[in-house]
Design a protein around this motif. Structure first.
Motif, PDB file in Angstrom:
ATOM      1  N   ASP A  87      44.114  41.736  31.182  1.00 49.52           N
ATOM      2  CA  ASP A  87      43.480  42.835  30.435  1.00 49.52           C
ATOM      3  C   ASP A  87      43.310  42.534  28.944  1.00 49.52           C
ATOM      4  O   ASP A  87      42.801  43.367  28.189  1.00 49.52           O
ATOM      5  CB  ASP A  87      44.216  44.173  30.658  1.00 49.52           C
ATOM      6  CG  ASP A  87      45.651  44.160  30.177  1.00 49.52           C
ATOM      7  OD1 ASP A  87      46.040  43.213  29.455  1.00 49.52           O
ATOM      8  OD2 ASP A  87      46.399  45.096  30.517  1.00 49.52           O
ATOM      9  N   ASP A 112      42.508  44.374  42.104  1.00 54.13           N
ATOM     10  CA  ASP A 112      42.808  44.510  40.669  1.00 54.13           C
ATOM     11  C   ASP A 112      41.584  44.991  39.875  1.00 54.13           C
ATOM     12  O   ASP A 112      40.573  44.286  39.786  1.00 54.13           O
ATOM     13  CB  ASP A 112      43.298  43.163  40.129  1.00 54.13           C
ATOM     14  CG  ASP A 112      43.812  43.285  38.709  1.00 54.13           C
ATOM     15  OD1 ASP A 112      45.008  43.554  38.541  1.00 54.13           O
ATOM     16  OD2 ASP A 112      42.999  43.133  37.764  1.00 54.13           O
ATOM     17  N   THR A 114      41.025  45.351  36.728  1.00 52.90           N
ATOM     18  CA  THR A 114      40.673  44.528  35.562  1.00 52.90           C
ATOM     19  C   THR A 114      39.865  43.312  35.992  1.00 52.90           C
ATOM     20  O   THR A 114      38.844  42.972  35.378  1.00 52.90           O
ATOM     21  CB  THR A 114      41.939  44.071  34.809  1.00 52.90           C
ATOM     22  OG1 THR A 114      42.717  45.228  34.493  1.00 52.90           O
ATOM     23  CG2 THR A 114      41.590  43.347  33.529  1.00 52.90           C
ATOM     24  N   SER A 115      40.314  42.657  37.064  1.00 53.94           N
ATOM     25  CA  SER A 115      39.605  41.489  37.586  1.00 53.94           C
ATOM     26  C   SER A 115      38.214  41.877  38.079  1.00 53.94           C
ATOM     27  O   SER A 115      37.223  41.184  37.805  1.00 53.94           O
ATOM     28  CB  SER A 115      40.401  40.854  38.733  1.00 53.94           C
ATOM     29  OG  SER A 115      39.652  39.830  39.350  1.00 53.94           O
TER      30      SER A 115
END
Length: 225
Positions: A87, A112, A114-115
């Motif tokens: 992040d 995820d 963020t990914s």
């Protein structure tokens, strides 16, 4: 050239009590292939800190020239011990992103947020996105600019159902990479088990298995040149 490598933070192999993580060869081969060409590589994981190496990838029969180089390379080992937190990363600061596999991504990178947002950001910027073996799992929830699965209508590959059967983890993993890519509308194809097979479609590069990791990074480099 600046390339981001994203590794898993997940080290538990389902309910087996065994460990997993990223597959060392799928990191080492692309890493050295690109570093030797002068590419600047940053390594990040969802949790930051030490990225877990799958113990099975450290067995004697899984070693290659690149993994042997890694085990003698204190500087790169330090990079794996101290990965950046995902992040903190901005796609704008990199020319491409590469996801090595191992079973870990099936649990964390697939879900995820963020990914997912990061891959979507790289895609919007038309930058190369490379994923090999189990790492295409990270595309599971990634959408294109139309809000459809990123892989829809794209030629893709990834770890095959028969390869998963061969390593006897079909009933352990949360989903099968091949099935997921097909369900998301990807035009999935494969070569024989453990053979080198890499596809590119637009800015997306996918490799089937560990043997395909170096070739996938070569295609990434060609796109960047």
């Amino acid at each position: 050239m600046k390339v981001l490598f994203v590794l898993t933070s997940h080290d538990k192999l389902g309910d087996t009590g065994e460990k997993t993580g990223f597959w060392i060869e799928e990191f080492a081969a692309p890493y050295y292939n690109l570093v030797d060409k002068g590419v600047d590589i940053t390594v990040a994981t969802p949790k930051g800190g030490k990225a877990p190496i799958d113990p099975n990838s450290e067995s004697e029969d899984a070693q290659t020239e690149d993994t042997k180089r890694y085990y003698k390379d204190a500087e790169t080992q330090k990079v794996i011990e101290n990965t950046l937190k995902l992040d903190t990363i901005k796609a704008e600061e990199f020319d491409a992103v590469f996801y090595p596999g191992g079973h870990g991504p099936l649990w964390d990178l697939a879900e995820d947020k963020t990914s997912i947002a990061l891959i979507e950001s790289f895609n919007r910027q038309k930058k190369p996105i490379g994923l090999v073996c189990h790492a295409p799992a990270a595309l599971k929830n990634v959408k294109n600019e139309n809000g459809e699965p990123l892989v829809k209508g794209k030629k893709v590959t990834g770890f095959t159902n028969t390869e998963e059967e061969a390593v006897q983890l079909t009933d352990v993993v949360p989903f099968l990479v091949e099935d997921m890519l097909k369900e998301n509308g990807g035009i999935y194809s494969k070569s024989g088990d453990w053979e080198v097979y890499v596809l590119e479609d637009g800015n997306l590069i996918t490799g089937q298995n560990p043997a395909s990791s170096e070739k996938a990074s070569e295609k990434l480099y060609e796109m960047l040149k």
